[in-house]
Design a protein around this motif. Structure first.
Motif, PDB file in Angstrom:
ATOM      1  N   PHE A  43       0.806  -1.220   0.000  1.00 32.77           N
ATOM      2  CA  PHE A  43       0.000   0.000   0.000  1.00 32.77           C
ATOM      3  C   PHE A  43       0.839   1.269   0.000  1.00 32.77           C
ATOM      4  N   GLY A  44       2.109   1.151   0.289  1.00 33.39           N
ATOM      5  CA  GLY A  44       2.999   2.310   0.284  1.00 33.39           C
ATOM      6  C   GLY A  44       4.412   1.856  -0.010  1.00 33.39           C
ATOM      7  N   ASP A  45       5.205   2.717  -0.675  1.00 30.87           N
ATOM      8  CA  ASP A  45       6.546   2.299  -1.064  1.00 30.87           C
ATOM      9  C   ASP A  45       7.446   3.527  -1.150  1.00 30.87           C
ATOM     10  N   ALA A  46       8.165   3.825  -0.078  1.00 32.23           N
ATOM     11  CA  ALA A  46       9.075   4.971  -0.076  1.00 32.23           C
ATOM     12  C   ALA A  46      10.108   4.817   1.038  1.00 32.23           C
ATOM     13  N   MET A  47      11.366   5.023   0.683  1.00 30.58           N
ATOM     14  CA  MET A  47      12.442   5.011   1.673  1.00 30.58           C
ATOM     15  C   MET A  47      12.695   6.447   2.127  1.00 30.58           C
ATOM     16  N   THR A  48      12.927   6.627   3.414  1.00 28.11           N
ATOM     17  CA  THR A  48      13.044   7.975   3.970  1.00 28.11           C
ATOM     18  C   THR A  48      14.445   8.272   4.501  1.00 28.11           C
ATOM     19  N   ARG A  49      14.784   9.544   4.444  1.00 25.54           N
ATOM     20  CA  ARG A  49      15.956  10.087   5.113  1.00 25.54           C
ATOM     21  C   ARG A  49      15.548  11.466   5.612  1.00 25.54           C
ATOM     22  N   ALA A  50      15.937  11.797   6.835  1.00 22.17           N
ATOM     23  CA  ALA A  50      15.468  13.046   7.445  1.00 22.17           C
ATOM     24  C   ALA A  50      16.635  13.866   7.980  1.00 22.17           C
ATOM     25  N   PRO A  51      17.213  14.717   7.152  1.00 21.18           N
ATOM     26  CA  PRO A  51      18.292  15.586   7.638  1.00 21.18           C
ATOM     27  C   PRO A  51      17.780  16.629   8.623  1.00 21.18           C
ATOM     28  N   VAL A  52      18.693  17.130   9.464  1.00 24.38           N
ATOM     29  CA  VAL A  52      18.359  18.206  10.391  1.00 24.38           C
ATOM     30  C   VAL A  52      19.275  19.396  10.106  1.00 24.38           C
ATOM     31  N   PHE A  53      18.674  20.580   9.991  1.00 24.43           N
ATOM     32  CA  PHE A  53      19.385  21.827   9.739  1.00 24.43           C
ATOM     33  C   PHE A  53      19.390  22.695  10.991  1.00 24.43           C
ATOM     34  N   ARG A  54      20.429  23.509  11.122  1.00 26.45           N
ATOM     35  CA  ARG A  54      20.444  24.580  12.110  1.00 26.45           C
ATOM     36  C   ARG A  54      20.060  25.879  11.403  1.00 26.45           C
ATOM     37  N   VAL A  55      19.075  26.568  11.961  1.00 25.87           N
ATOM     38  CA  VAL A  55      18.640  27.862  11.425  1.00 25.87           C
ATOM     39  C   VAL A  55      18.880  28.939  12.483  1.00 25.87           C
ATOM     40  N   ASP A  56      18.776  30.197  12.082  1.00 28.11           N
ATOM     41  CA  ASP A  56      19.093  31.299  12.990  1.00 28.11           C
ATOM     42  C   ASP A  56      18.000  31.530  14.033  1.00 28.11           C
ATOM     43  N   ALA A  69       9.848   3.505  15.740  1.00 28.95           N
ATOM     44  CA  ALA A  69       9.410   4.900  15.748  1.00 28.95           C
ATOM     45  C   ALA A  69       7.949   4.997  15.336  1.00 28.95           C
ATOM     46  N   ALA A  70       7.209   5.838  16.043  1.00 21.47           N
ATOM     47  CA  ALA A  70       5.796   6.015  15.746  1.00 21.47           C
ATOM     48  C   ALA A  70       5.584   6.579  14.349  1.00 21.47           C
ATOM     49  N   ILE A  71       6.493   7.434  13.881  1.00 22.69           N
ATOM     50  CA  ILE A  71       6.310   8.021  12.560  1.00 22.69           C
ATOM     51  C   ILE A  71       6.328   6.950  11.475  1.00 22.69           C
ATOM     52  N   ASN A  72       7.150   5.900  11.664  1.00 24.18           N
ATOM     53  CA  ASN A  72       7.168   4.802  10.711  1.00 24.18           C
ATOM     54  C   ASN A  72       5.927   3.925  10.841  1.00 24.18           C
ATOM     55  N   MET A  73       5.435   3.780  12.047  1.00 26.75           N
ATOM     56  CA  MET A  73       4.181   3.047  12.248  1.00 26.75           C
ATOM     57  C   MET A  73       3.042   3.711  11.486  1.00 26.75           C
ATOM     58  N   ILE A  74       3.001   5.030  11.506  1.00 28.06           N
ATOM     59  CA  ILE A  74       1.878   5.766  10.924  1.00 28.06           C
ATOM     60  C   ILE A  74       2.070   5.993   9.423  1.00 28.06           C
ATOM     61  N   GLU A  75       3.244   6.495   9.047  1.00 30.20           N
ATOM     62  CA  GLU A  75       3.462   6.894   7.661  1.00 30.20           C
ATOM     63  C   GLU A  75       4.122   5.825   6.813  1.00 30.20           C
ATOM     64  N   GLY A  76       4.768   4.867   7.454  1.00 33.68           N
ATOM     65  CA  GLY A  76       5.446   3.809   6.725  1.00 33.68           C
ATOM     66  C   GLY A  76       6.865   4.179   6.359  1.00 33.68           C
ATOM     67  N   ARG A  77       7.668   3.147   6.133  1.00 33.46           N
ATOM     68  CA  ARG A  77       9.048   3.319   5.660  1.00 33.46           C
ATOM     69  C   ARG A  77       9.418   2.070   4.884  1.00 33.46           C
ATOM     70  N   GLY A  78       9.968   2.231   3.699  1.00 37.38           N
ATOM     71  CA  GLY A  78      10.115   1.075   2.832  1.00 37.38           C
ATOM     72  C   GLY A  78       8.745   0.716   2.282  1.00 37.38           C
ATOM     73  N   LYS A  79       8.402  -0.565   2.370  1.00 31.43           N
ATOM     74  CA  LYS A  79       7.095  -1.007   1.889  1.00 31.43           C
ATOM     75  C   LYS A  79       6.119  -1.163   3.047  1.00 31.43           C
ATOM     76  N   THR A  80       4.931  -0.605   2.899  1.00 29.48           N
ATOM     77  CA  THR A  80       3.836  -0.864   3.835  1.00 29.48           C
ATOM     78  C   THR A  80       2.973  -1.952   3.210  1.00 29.48           C
ATOM     79  N   VAL A  81       2.866  -3.085   3.897  1.00 29.61           N
ATOM     80  CA  VAL A  81       2.241  -4.267   3.310  1.00 29.61           C
ATOM     81  C   VAL A  81       1.168  -4.819   4.247  1.00 29.61           C
ATOM     82  N   LEU A  82       0.073  -5.278   3.668  1.00 29.34           N
ATOM     83  CA  LEU A  82      -0.953  -6.010   4.401  1.00 29.34           C
ATOM     84  C   LEU A  82      -1.068  -7.407   3.816  1.00 29.34           C
TER      85      LEU A  82
END
Length: 384
Positions: free
Chosen positions: A110-123, A217-230
């Motif tokens: 039902f979903g297929d996307a690999m994630t990467r989440a960089p973090v930036f420092r802002v002013d 991680a809850a974010i992966n539970m909700i949004e998925g990471r890799g393949k979301t399969v049933l």
């Protein structure tokens, strides 16, 4: 000449491995005679391990056949499983056989996307808003940065999470038939350098842990990471009683009190009997990253009594698998993937569906054994 060069390189690889093994034996005081017998040539594993001294052998068996009607996985499959846990494959095979009697397993990605989440420092908050506005209005430039790093990957979604002087961006990529973690990392770095040049934000880390890679991680539970399969099956009442020696109602109650209530009280991410068991065995057999078993452990198992029949389903939000690259290059793992028709291009979704079906079989068998009070006796009978 080329053949001689190959033999020379092979000789160096073997010699280097023997030297490292000797050094390890001297340091530890342990003779590594069994490790030395490993059946994999050192040059074969050159891209998969450093400081090679030999191999560790894991027993390999198979479960099944399992009959499937999936979005990609159609037909009957013998599933290769590498494990040292006695009774596991027997239990999975029982679950598969019972589901076959009920008409087999249906599965879908039902979903297929690999994630990467960089973090930036802002002013400050104002700067953060300007960076976010720039990202929203320059998607073509960002897509171009991704395209410059890969011909297989594509950025499908950007989510932004500001927090004080930190700005997290969760980037989601389609990665073809590769598991895609390296692809996503390299593409994310290119995106970050572009954002740095254009906005003055500073990339602190290409992985800010909102990915979230190899951590529950809850974010992966909700949004998925890799393949979301049933994967689901409906097993007739008489099959449940004859083959599993229990009732649909008893299995539903076990699932409710153990998997749903018990897991909630424990605060686990995911609610299942032992999904990680099946995931680990098939990942090791097929050359996947074993650390991604974490994603498999977040499986949600649901059971319902439907007119006396048992309906059982697993939702797996993070099946992080590939059929090209990484450990899938290794000879034994290639053969294991070939057993289920999942080697090479166009097969990753099929593999994910087979993973989910295998987890479903293990969940069914274990829940039924507990409902019938047979879990301990099954392990004792098999001498485990």
């Amino acid at each position: 000449m080329a053949e001689q060069t190959g033999l020379k390189n092979r000789g160096h690889a073997v010699s280097d491995m023997e030297d490292r093994r000797s050094a390890a034996e001297e340091f530890t005081g342990v003779a590594l005679t069994e490790i030395a017998k490993g059946g994999m040539e050192p040059e074969t594993a050159a891209k998969n391990v450093e400081n090679m001294i030999g191999t560790i052998q894991v027993p390999l068996g198979y479960a099944g056949p399992i009959n499937m009607a999936g979005g990609e996985a159609e037909g009957s499959f013998l599933v290769p499983l590498a494990t040292t846990e006695g009774a596991l494959i027997a239990s999975i095979s029982r679950g598969m056989s019972v589901m076959n009697d009920g008409g087999g397993v249906r599965a879908q990605v039902f979903g297929d996307a690999m994630t990467r989440a960089p973090v930036f420092r802002v002013d400050d908050i104002g700067h953060c808003m300007r960076v976010m506005d720039w990202v929203d209005s320059h998607r073509d430039d960002i897509d171009g940065a991704v395209a410059g790093t890969t011909s297989h990957g594509r950025l499908v979604r950007i989510e932004m999470f500001p927090d004080g002087r930190s700005l997290f961006m969760r980037l989601s990529f389609s990665t073809g038939d590769a598991m895609g973690m390296n692809m996503a990392t390299i593409a994310s770095e290119a995106v970050c350098r572009l954002i740095e040049r254009e906005t003055g934000a500073v990339m602190v880390s290409v992985s800010g842990n909102m990915c979230s890679d190899k951590k529950p991680a809850a974010i992966n539970m909700i949004e998925g990471r890799g393949k979301t399969v049933l994967a689901e099956a409906r097993i007739p009442k008489d099959v449940v009683e004859k083959r599993l020696h229990t009732t649909s109602a008893a299995i539903v109650e076990i699932n409710y009190r153990k998997n749903l209530v018990g897991s909630s009280l424990a605060g686990t991410l995911g609610a299942n009997a032992h999904a990680a068991n099946m995931v680990a065995a098939i990942y090791i057999a097929t050359g996947q990253d074993p650390a991604q078993v974490v994603g498999g452990s977040m499986t949600m198992t649901t059971c319902e009594d439907v007119d006396g029949d048992l309906y059982i389903c697993v939702r797996m939000p993070a099946v992080e698998v590939g059929t090209v690259g990484g450990g899938t290059r290794l000879p034994c793992q290639r053969e294991a993937l070939s057993m289920i028709g999942c080697l090479g291009e166009g097969k990753a979704r099929k593999l994910a569906e087979i993973v989910a079906a295998t987890v479903l079989a293990g969940e069914l068998s274990t829940l039924a054994a507990q409902a019938a009070g047979q879990l301990g006796s099954a392990h004792a009978k098999l001498g485990r």
